[in-house]
Structures are given as C-alpha cells and as structure tokens.
Design a protein around this motif. Structure first.
Motif, PDB file in Angstrom:
ATOM      1  N   CYS A  89       0.858  -1.190   0.000  1.00 17.49           N
ATOM      2  CA  CYS A  89       0.000   0.000   0.000  1.00 17.49           C
ATOM      3  C   CYS A  89       0.900   1.247   0.000  1.00 17.49           C
ATOM      4  N   THR A  90       0.783   2.060  -1.056  1.00 15.48           N
ATOM      5  CA  THR A  90       1.664   3.217  -1.173  1.00 15.48           C
ATOM      6  C   THR A  90       0.921   4.427  -1.737  1.00 15.48           C
ATOM      7  N   VAL A  91       1.450   5.600  -1.441  1.00 16.59           N
ATOM      8  CA  VAL A  91       1.057   6.854  -2.072  1.00 16.59           C
ATOM      9  C   VAL A  91       2.347   7.570  -2.453  1.00 16.59           C
ATOM     10  N   ASP A  92       2.491   7.903  -3.725  1.00 14.91           N
ATOM     11  CA  ASP A  92       3.708   8.546  -4.235  1.00 14.91           C
ATOM     12  C   ASP A  92       4.965   7.749  -3.889  1.00 14.91           C
ATOM     13  N   GLY A  93       4.852   6.428  -3.937  1.00 13.82           N
ATOM     14  CA  GLY A  93       6.005   5.562  -3.716  1.00 13.82           C
ATOM     15  C   GLY A  93       6.351   5.322  -2.267  1.00 13.82           C
ATOM     16  N   GLU A  94       5.641   5.957  -1.349  1.00 15.05           N
ATOM     17  CA  GLU A  94       5.904   5.797   0.081  1.00 15.05           C
ATOM     18  C   GLU A  94       4.839   4.893   0.701  1.00 15.05           C
ATOM     19  N   LYS A  95       5.267   3.967   1.565  1.00 12.21           N
ATOM     20  CA  LYS A  95       4.327   3.067   2.231  1.00 12.21           C
ATOM     21  C   LYS A  95       3.374   3.865   3.109  1.00 12.21           C
ATOM     22  N   THR A  96       2.127   3.418   3.124  1.00 13.34           N
ATOM     23  CA  THR A  96       1.116   4.107   3.919  1.00 13.34           C
ATOM     24  C   THR A  96       0.039   3.119   4.337  1.00 13.34           C
ATOM     25  N   ASP A  97      -0.956   3.587   5.063  1.00  9.02           N
ATOM     26  CA  ASP A  97      -2.055   2.721   5.471  1.00  9.02           C
ATOM     27  C   ASP A  97      -3.156   2.756   4.415  1.00  9.02           C
ATOM     28  N   VAL A  98      -4.051   1.786   4.478  1.00  8.49           N
ATOM     29  CA  VAL A  98      -5.089   1.655   3.459  1.00  8.49           C
ATOM     30  C   VAL A  98      -6.013   2.867   3.436  1.00  8.49           C
ATOM     31  N   ASP A  99      -6.388   3.377   4.595  1.00 13.93           N
ATOM     32  CA  ASP A  99      -7.303   4.524   4.637  1.00 13.93           C
ATOM     33  C   ASP A  99      -6.700   5.741   3.947  1.00 13.93           C
ATOM     34  N   SER A 100      -5.418   5.960   4.151  1.00 13.99           N
ATOM     35  CA  SER A 100      -4.757   7.111   3.495  1.00 13.99           C
ATOM     36  C   SER A 100      -4.712   6.917   1.987  1.00 13.99           C
ATOM     37  N   ALA A 101      -4.451   5.690   1.555  1.00 14.62           N
ATOM     38  CA  ALA A 101      -4.405   5.406   0.114  1.00 14.62           C
ATOM     39  C   ALA A 101      -5.789   5.578  -0.517  1.00 14.62           C
ATOM     40  N   ILE A 102      -6.819   5.134   0.197  1.00 15.40           N
ATOM     41  CA  ILE A 102      -8.190   5.283  -0.311  1.00 15.40           C
ATOM     42  C   ILE A 102      -8.566   6.761  -0.395  1.00 15.40           C
ATOM     43  N   THR A 103      -8.181   7.549   0.604  1.00 17.09           N
ATOM     44  CA  THR A 103      -8.456   8.987   0.591  1.00 17.09           C
ATOM     45  C   THR A 103      -7.791   9.656  -0.602  1.00 17.09           C
ATOM     46  N   LYS A 104      -6.535   9.286  -0.880  1.00 22.80           N
ATOM     47  CA  LYS A 104      -5.815   9.857  -2.016  1.00 22.80           C
ATOM     48  C   LYS A 104      -6.442   9.409  -3.337  1.00 22.80           C
ATOM     49  N   ALA A 105      -6.832   8.152  -3.425  1.00 20.03           N
ATOM     50  CA  ALA A 105      -7.471   7.646  -4.644  1.00 20.03           C
ATOM     51  C   ALA A 105      -8.775   8.395  -4.913  1.00 20.03           C
ATOM     52  N   ALA A 106      -9.557   8.614  -3.858  1.00 21.72           N
ATOM     53  CA  ALA A 106     -10.816   9.348  -4.001  1.00 21.72           C
ATOM     54  C   ALA A 106     -10.562  10.779  -4.458  1.00 21.72           C
ATOM     55  N   GLU A 107      -9.505  11.388  -3.931  1.00 22.07           N
ATOM     56  CA  GLU A 107      -9.162  12.758  -4.331  1.00 22.07           C
ATOM     57  C   GLU A 107      -8.807  12.824  -5.817  1.00 22.07           C
ATOM     58  N   ILE A 108      -8.027  11.860  -6.297  1.00 21.16           N
ATOM     59  CA  ILE A 108      -7.635  11.825  -7.712  1.00 21.16           C
ATOM     60  C   ILE A 108      -8.866  11.699  -8.606  1.00 21.16           C
ATOM     61  N   LEU A 109      -9.749  10.787  -8.268  1.00 13.46           N
ATOM     62  CA  LEU A 109     -10.940  10.557  -9.095  1.00 13.46           C
ATOM     63  C   LEU A 109     -11.915  11.740  -9.019  1.00 13.46           C
ATOM     64  N   ARG A 110     -11.998  12.354  -7.857  1.00 13.58           N
ATOM     65  CA  ARG A 110     -12.904  13.502  -7.675  1.00 13.58           C
ATOM     66  C   ARG A 110     -12.441  14.701  -8.501  1.00 13.58           C
ATOM     67  N   GLU A 111     -11.144  14.897  -8.594  1.00 13.27           N
ATOM     68  CA  GLU A 111     -10.602  16.054  -9.308  1.00 13.27           C
ATOM     69  C   GLU A 111     -10.497  15.825 -10.812  1.00 13.27           C
ATOM     70  N   ALA A 112     -10.523  14.568 -11.240  1.00 11.17           N
ATOM     71  CA  ALA A 112     -10.397  14.272 -12.672  1.00 11.17           C
ATOM     72  C   ALA A 112     -11.688  14.639 -13.407  1.00 11.17           C
ATOM     73  N   GLU A 113     -11.544  15.174 -14.613  1.00 12.59           N
ATOM     74  CA  GLU A 113     -12.716  15.483 -15.433  1.00 12.59           C
ATOM     75  C   GLU A 113     -13.187  14.259 -16.210  1.00 12.59           C
ATOM     76  N   ASN A 114     -12.223  13.443 -16.649  1.00 12.89           N
ATOM     77  CA  ASN A 114     -12.548  12.261 -17.443  1.00 12.89           C
ATOM     78  C   ASN A 114     -11.693  11.070 -17.004  1.00 12.89           C
ATOM     79  N   PRO A 115     -11.995  10.502 -15.847  1.00 14.36           N
ATOM     80  CA  PRO A 115     -11.202   9.351 -15.392  1.00 14.36           C
ATOM     81  C   PRO A 115     -11.535   8.088 -16.184  1.00 14.36           C
ATOM     82  N   LEU A 116     -10.601   7.157 -16.177  1.00 12.87           N
ATOM     83  CA  LEU A 116     -10.776   5.841 -16.784  1.00 12.87           C
ATOM     84  C   LEU A 116     -10.774   4.796 -15.681  1.00 12.87           C
ATOM     85  N   ILE A 117     -11.751   3.876 -15.715  1.00 15.31           N
ATOM     86  CA  ILE A 117     -11.738   2.725 -14.806  1.00 15.31           C
ATOM     87  C   ILE A 117     -11.654   1.482 -15.681  1.00 15.31           C
ATOM     88  N   PHE A 118     -10.614   0.688 -15.465  1.00 14.93           N
ATOM     89  CA  PHE A 118     -10.331  -0.437 -16.361  1.00 14.93           C
ATOM     90  C   PHE A 118      -9.901  -1.664 -15.558  1.00 14.93           C
TER      91      PHE A 118
END
Length: 416
Positions: A49-78
C-alpha cells in the motif's frame, strides 16, 4: 468429507478443487491445473500500500485515490476480469458517480462474441451440455491445452458424459482449425487438424459453407477441397456440435458476419452452438453486469449528472489512451502497461494512476496510489460467471489483512 473450492485461474471456474493448508498458507492444491495452482498459491511479489512511492495505510491510500478521481474530469476505470461480480457492480456505480470511461479486456478480445450471445444473435450452450452431449467439438483459433488446461479433460473431449458414455475413443470427434500446429491440434490428430494461413479464417468459413451446401468449395490458398467436403460431412452428422472460439479466430475477422453465416448454415443441417474461450475468471461477469445496467458490454462513458451511458470505440481503453482523452486512471486487477502496445499505454505513466491488485506488476510500479486487495476465490468469496454464462459461488479459503476489491471500491465511492 472433503470440502471443494472453486478455482479462479481461468473462466472455467472448476469447482472440484481441494487444498491442504499449513501455517495459514495453501501448501498443496489437488485437481487444479498448473494455472490454477499458481493462482491459488498467491503472489510471489505481493503489492504494498503506497502513495507517491511511500508506504502508507489503506485509509490514506483510499483517501488519495478518491481525491484523484474527484478532481479528474474524465477518469478511466479499467480491469474487472479478475474481480467478483459484487466488485464489478460497485465499479459501475463508481464510474457513474465520476463520469468515467469504463472498459475491460473484452474490448480487445472476446467481447464481440459475448455481445452477440447476450443479444441472442449466436446460439450457445453450457459447459455441462458439452460434457454430456457434444459429439463434435471444433477448437477454432484456440489452444485450450495451454489457455484452459482442464477444458479437454473436464468438459469437451475426454470426459464420459451422460450421452457420451464411450468418451473420446468412440463418441467424440475433436477438430482443430488454426494457423499453427498447437498442442491441441496434436491431440485432435493429423486428420482432424486444418491448418490455414494467417487471416484465412473467413475464406475457410465460406468454403465450409459451400461444402455444407453440397457445392465444391474453393480457397485462394489452395486448400484441398476434398478435405473440406470430408469435414462438412462430419459436421452434418453431428448430433450436438460446438465451436470453441479462440482469440485466433476473433483477431482474424473484421466483423462476425462470416461466423454468423457459418453457424446459420450449420444449424440448417445439424445442431451447433458457440462457446467463447474467455480467459480471465470473471470477464463474462463484467460483460453481463454492464449489459444489464446499460445495454452495452464494454466501451462506455458515463455522464456524472444524469448517469447516462454513451457507447462507442472512442470510449475503449485503447482509444481513450491513444487520444489522451482521459486524465486519471483506476486499474483493477489488470496490467495494461504489460498487455497493451507501448505506443498506447505509455500515457498511463503521465497521468495520476491508481492500482488495486493483489500482486505487484508493471502498471503498479508506475502508479501514484497502490492498494493491495485480497485474492478472489481464495481470500474472499462472492460470485463470478463462467465462460458459458453460469453463475458460480466463490468460497473463502484463507484469512488476509487485505480488503476485498469490492470493499475498497465501496470506501473510495463513499469518500468521493
């Protein structure tokens, strides 16, 4: 009594697997093929579990993932082919909420055949029908000896079915049509192997349609007309025939019209069904789940405000990356950097990328966020759909600290 489990090594979803557990790990797997054993024993290189290459906890990674998808105008889910149906449905919901492009590997493999089956344009059957009834099996552009190692032994050629008690020795005929002499072709035998040139599938199909119509077939590549007529006679006598469609056939055809012509003709003179040789264990499930939701099996783009789904080749993973029309990506249980051409996939490394997977891979090595998930059918249960459309229940075998991908997707959706 021994407990049996379902193997998620491929879309056969064999349900007769036994395991021996030692020190909370699977030590031995019984009845599975080499692919199944590798799948059930898990990763040699687990994802962290990482964010920007640094190990982290799952909740922090989920928060960052949600932020990326929320800010994207046209995300891809594949991805999705190695996820449970429950996770796939949550992924569809996430795509609706974020206005995402949504696609899976069927976009560039078995999708056209599965779509035609779901639209009832092609006749199909179940694997159990093949085991109990099939007397003529054609492996066309398929090599199940390597892609689905238990296909011939469990379902198609070797088993003794209810109506095929004498098995392969007397009750079944296996035929291979391919551009090379595969291991499956060797099993079928020299007299039942029809080697055609690259891209010659449509011409061979039309020649076979002519032979089935009692006309002398012709091919520009000079295939022996007598052998095609002999093949046609075998197919005419079939009581229950099936064509197992591999990628070799699908990649050879510009569209499915030649296949429609052949199947229609076969069912005028005999009884034939089609079986798509699906690879990933729940790719068929994703196609069916998305079809029930939108009327399309892949290549969709959602409107985040209305939930409306648009469909077209421009919304496929290949075209969306080639045209750089997406600005973030969530990859679930897949490795597009390894499977897609570099000219297409390299754009993934230039946009915010999230990977959910049990194992480390090339795509995860370029991801801004990586979230390890449990192995479907090993570390969590749920449901999946076999290559023949039959729903199968998965049972959990081992405990793990990793969350199922369904739970990760639910948490990301709630955080957006």
């Amino acid at each position: 009594m021994s407990e049996y489990y379902v193997c998620t090594g491929c879309a056969l979803l064999c349900d007769d697997i036994e395991v021996e557990i030692e020190n909370s790990k699977i030590k031995t797997v019984h009845a599975a093929c080499r692919k199944g054993v590798a799948r059930m024993k898990g990763c040699s290189d687990p994802l962290e579990c990482t964010v920007d290459g640094e190990k982290t906890d799952v909740d922090s990674a989920i928060t960052k993932a949600a932020e990326i998808l929320r800010e994207a105008e046209n995300p891809l889910i594949f991805g999705h082919g190695n996820s449970s149906s429950e996770a796939q449905k949550l992924s569809i919901g996430l795509a609706k909420k974020t206005g995402a492009y949504l696609d899976d590997t069927s976009s560039f493999c078995q999708g056209p055949v599965i779509e035609a089956i779901l639209q009832e344009k092609l006749r199909t059957c179940t694997l159990d029908d093949i085991r109990h009834k099939a007397d003529v099996i054609i492996f066309w552009g398929a090599d199940p000896s390597n892609s689905h190692p238990r296909h011939l032994s469990r379902y198609s050629y070797f088993p003794r079915g209810k109506e095929r008690q004498r098995g392969w020795e007397e009750d079944r005929t296996a035929i291979c049509v391919d551009v090379r002499k595969s291991e499956t072709a060797v099993i079928c035998g020299a007299n039942r192997f029809y080697q055609i040139p690259m891209g010659g599938d449509e011409e061979f199909m039309d020649a076979l349609v002519s032979a089935l119509s009692s006309k002398v077939p012709k091919t520009s590549f000079g295939f022996d007309a007598k052998r095609i007529l002999e093949l046609a006679n075998v197919l005419k006598k079939a009581k229950f025939g099936v064509i197992c469609v591999g990628l070799g056939l699908i990649y050879s055809l510009e569209d499915l019209e030649p296949l429609f012509r052949l199947i229609d003709k076969l069912n005028e003179v005999s009884e034939f069904s089609l079986m798509p040789m699906v690879g990933q264990y729940n790719m068929r499930g994703f196609n069916q789940n998305l079809y029930e939701e939108t009327g399309f099996i892949n290549r969709v783009k959602f409107n985040s405000e209305t939930g409306e789904a648009k469909h077209g080749p421009e919304f496929s993973v290949v075209e969306s990356l080639r045209e750089k029309s997406v600005d973030a990506a969530l990859i679930i249980g897949s490795d597009p950097l390894s499977s897609l051409p570099l000219s297409v996939s390299r754009y993934l490394a230039d946009i915010p990328l999230i990977t959910i997977d049990p194992c480390r891979n090339l795509t995860s090595s370029k991801a801004e966020v990586t979230i390890p998930c449990a192995f479907g059918g090993v570390e969590y249960g749920g449901t999946a759909v076999r290559m023949d459309g039959v729903e199968v229940k998965l049972k959990k075998i081992l405990d793990t600290e990793n969350l199922p991908d369904a739970e990760i997707l639910r948490k990301i959706t709630e955080a957006i």
